[in-house]
Design an enzyme around this catalytic site. Structure first.
Site, PDB file in Angstrom:
ATOM      1  CE  LYS A 182      -1.990   3.022   1.947  1.00 32.49           C
ATOM      2  NZ  LYS A 182      -1.791   4.429   1.562  1.00 32.49           N
ATOM      3  CD  GLU A 257      12.133   4.094   9.341  1.00 32.65           C
ATOM      4  OE1 GLU A 257      11.893   5.112  10.041  1.00 32.65           O
ATOM      5  OE2 GLU A 257      12.350   4.131   8.115  1.00 32.65           O
ATOM      6  CB  CYS A 291      12.740   8.481   9.030  1.00 35.34           C
ATOM      7  SG  CYS A 291      11.506   7.948   7.885  1.00 35.34           S
ATOM      8  CD  GLU A 390      10.011  12.499  11.733  1.00 38.71           C
ATOM      9  OE1 GLU A 390       8.872  12.043  11.878  1.00 38.71           O
ATOM     10  OE2 GLU A 390      10.962  11.831  11.301  1.00 38.71           O
TER      11      GLU A 390
HETATM   12  P1  ADP Z   1       3.782  10.339   6.759  1.00 38.53           P
HETATM   13  O1  ADP Z   1       2.715  11.357   6.444  1.00 38.53           O
HETATM   14  O2  ADP Z   1       4.729  10.744   7.822  1.00 38.53           O
HETATM   15  O3  ADP Z   1       4.401   9.673   5.593  1.00 38.53           O
HETATM   16  P2  ADP Z   1       1.744   8.563   7.631  1.00 38.53           P
HETATM   17  O4  ADP Z   1       2.005   7.782   8.841  1.00 38.53           O
HETATM   18  O5  ADP Z   1       0.646   9.546   7.614  1.00 38.53           O
HETATM   19  O6  ADP Z   1       3.126   9.158   7.403  1.00 38.53           O
HETATM   20  O7  ADP Z   1       1.555   7.625   6.366  1.00 38.53           O
HETATM   21  C1  ADP Z   1       2.374   6.536   6.082  1.00 38.53           C
HETATM   22  C2  ADP Z   1       1.544   5.481   5.400  1.00 38.53           C
HETATM   23  O8  ADP Z   1       0.527   5.044   6.286  1.00 38.53           O
HETATM   24  C3  ADP Z   1       0.821   5.944   4.148  1.00 38.53           C
HETATM   25  O9  ADP Z   1       0.845   4.897   3.191  1.00 38.53           O
HETATM   26  C4  ADP Z   1      -0.575   6.184   4.639  1.00 38.53           C
HETATM   27  O10 ADP Z   1      -1.553   6.048   3.621  1.00 38.53           O
HETATM   28  C5  ADP Z   1      -0.737   5.078   5.646  1.00 38.53           C
HETATM   29  N1  ADP Z   1      -1.780   5.309   6.651  1.00 38.53           N
HETATM   30  C6  ADP Z   1      -2.266   6.494   7.112  1.00 38.53           C
HETATM   31  N2  ADP Z   1      -3.225   6.294   8.029  1.00 38.53           N
HETATM   32  C7  ADP Z   1      -3.355   4.947   8.178  1.00 38.53           C
HETATM   33  C8  ADP Z   1      -4.171   4.099   9.001  1.00 38.53           C
HETATM   34  N3  ADP Z   1      -5.043   4.584   9.862  1.00 38.53           N
HETATM   35  N4  ADP Z   1      -3.991   2.763   8.883  1.00 38.53           N
HETATM   36  C9  ADP Z   1      -3.090   2.244   8.045  1.00 38.53           C
HETATM   37  N5  ADP Z   1      -2.314   2.988   7.231  1.00 38.53           N
HETATM   38  C10 ADP Z   1      -2.436   4.316   7.295  1.00 38.53           C
END
Ligand code: ADP
Length: 488
Positions: A182, A257, A291, A390
């Site tokens: 995903k 991570e 990161c 961060e």
């Molecule tokens: P960042 O914005 O720091 O990259 P996020 O943690 O928002 O990190 O997103 C990282 C990944 O997690 C993306 O692929 C995002 O679509 C996914 N994601 C966001 N919310 C959820 C959730 N509730 N459950 C699973 N995956 C999620």
């Protein structure tokens, strides 16, 4: 969108499930923007819970097919073919990534090269994962086996889409798992192109499935799916917690991570000429959206003004432009991210912190582009939010210290523990510091933000747990089985 400049033309509205490219359920899509211009460039498939369920079923079925029968050496050869194929499509991947997330061309290319390198590394590692024999009681033969988990889910962020896909998919496949990937909502295009490349290179149907979409829907469905055997996640602490909770419902292991607020610690005796490029680059590479960005610069009092003046000079020459201008910095990934980073800079100003230097914006940048000048704050109190949180943008803070003990206290004084850089010529201090600082990766007299395919990578504290990259990651992508045989 059809990527017409690609010899692997693909429709970005299609997702990959069981070897078939098809629209997401009900043809759902969301819009993709080029952060250099703010223009919408295409739509991308928005997978539903049903699409994710189909992908997990396809990944499960693939374990029983040709893939499940392959020997480790055959898997390694296939990974090597994928690595070669990625190299053959390096230009297309680079151009697509630059357009999708705004990386300057050189940095986008580095990511494509790194993705190929991950597959090369894991190709070589696939047939070198071995168990142990264990001395036990008389009349017993005991040994361990490393086996794949089965179906692995991979939820990845937008900052290094190709590198992170390479490290987690490469490692999982090397161990014989199947994958559901995903990608992030803001960075899905190269995942789709990569899947085409892997397919052409001979990866059997269903071994890699790609469900682009939004986190709350596709991501959450994957994290909570009862038939997924392992989840690897890279992203924010908040979402990491959600992933861990969802996986806990099914007692599924996770690798997390998460973020970091990594210090680079400069002692009076450091070789400043050698340190300078690392001090600057580790904070502004990928416009600070890393990161492991080395964004907290801790400097001993004797060289404090010298380091600030050298960093200021370098930062004031950094240029910000469109990805295609290929300057030191491109835009941030999205207007949302730009608003977050602008907020941090404003909060520094509101607290009366002084800005030592800022970079230069190119003329005539598109108004809707997501640009931020690299910014260096000086004399930042270690407990200020700029020194604790961060930022995920090109903002660095400089903090003075007097003694080694104080440096360790400040370095360890955040909730994170991903990477630490230590700059000193004193060998004994190098050893002491490497032990004393809390981080999953320590660099002494160098700093590798985002780099190091071979180097196990991961955090402690809120930076997460489990290790990606290197050989170590293969243990995470496998299950250890102990076999005890009684004989006469
Ligand atoms: P960042 O914005 O720091 O990259 P996020 O943690 O928002 O990190 O997103 C990282 C990944 O997690 C993306 O692929 C995002 O679509 C996914 N994601 C966001 N919310 C959820 C959730 N509730 N459950 C699973 N995956 C999620």
């Amino acid at each position: 969108m059809t990527a017409s400049n690609s010899s692997l033309a693909f429709n970005s509205e299609e997702i990959l499930i069981g070897g078939k490219w098809r629209p997401a359920e009900n043809g759902a899509t969301h819009d993709v923007y080029n952060p250099s211009t703010g223009d919408m460039i295409c739509k991308i498939g928005k997978s539903s819970a049903k699409d994710v369920d189909d992908a997990v079923r396809a990944a499960r079925a693939a374990l029983d097919g040709e893939w499940g029968q392959m020997t480790a050496v055959e898997r390694g050869r296939l990974l090597m073919r994928i690595s070669e194929a990625i190299k053959n499509h390096e230009n297309e991947l680079t151009t697509l990534e630059a357009m999708d997330v705004g990386k300057p061309i050189t940095q986008a290319r580095n990511d494509a090269v790194a993705m190929a390198r991950y597959f090369e590394f894991y190709a070589g590692a696939a047939d070198k994962v071995m168990g142990h024999t264990i001395p036990y009681m008389d009349g017993y033969m005991v040994y361990t086996l490393r086996e794949p988990h089965g179906v692995t889910g991979h939820i990845i962020p937008w900052n290094y889409p190709m590198q992170i896909a390479g490290r987690c998919i490469g490692g999982a496949l090397a161990m014989g798992n199947t994958c559901v990937l995903k990608p992030a909502e803001d960075a899905g295009l190269t995942a789709l192109l990569f899947a085409r490349i892997a397919e052409k290179a001979g990866l059997p149907s269903g071994v890699l499935n790609v469900v682009s979409g939004v986190g709350a829907e596709a991501g959450a469905s994957l994290a909570g799916h009862p038939d997924v055997d392992h989840i690897s996640f890279t992203g924010s602490v908040g979402v990491g917690k959600e992933i861990q909770k969802a996986a806990a419902e099914n007692i599924v292991p996770v690798t997390l991570e998460l973020g970091g607020k990594s210090p680079q610690i400069v002692f009076d005796d450091a070789d400043l000429d050698a340190a300078l490029p690392f001090l600057v680059n580790a904070g502004i590479q990928n416009a600070g959206q890393t990161c492991s960005a080395g964004s907290r610069i801790l400097v001993q009092r004797g060289v404090y003004e010298d380091v600030i003046s050298r960093m200021s000079e370098a930062i004031s020459k950094l240029r910000v432009g469109q990805a295609t201008d290929n300057l030191e910095l491109g835009p941030l990934v999205s207007a949302k991210q730009k608003a977050i980073v602008d907020g941090y800079i404003d909060s520094g100003k509101e607290s009366g912190l002084s800005i030592a230097a800022q970079g230069v914006m190119s003329d005539d940048l598109p108004e809707k582009g997501c640009y931020i000048k690299p910014t260096l704050f000086r004399d930042v109190p270690p407990d200020h939010k700029l020194a604790q949180e961060e930022i995920f943008g090109p903002v660095q803070v400089v903090i003075p210290f007097d003694t080694e003990v104080e440096a360790v206290k400040i370095a360890n004084g955040t909730e994170y523990g991903l990477v630490t850089g230590i700059w000193t010529e004193n060998g004994a201090r190098q050893m002491r510091m490497a032990k004393a600082v809390k981080a999953g990766q320590i660099f002494i007299n160098n700093y590798g933000a985002g780099g190091g395919v071979e180097l196990p990578f991961g955090g402690i504290g809120k930076s997460g747990f489990g290790r990606e990259k290197g050989f170590e990651a293969l243990y995470g992508f496998s299950v250890l089985k102990t076999v005890a045989t009684k004989h006469d």
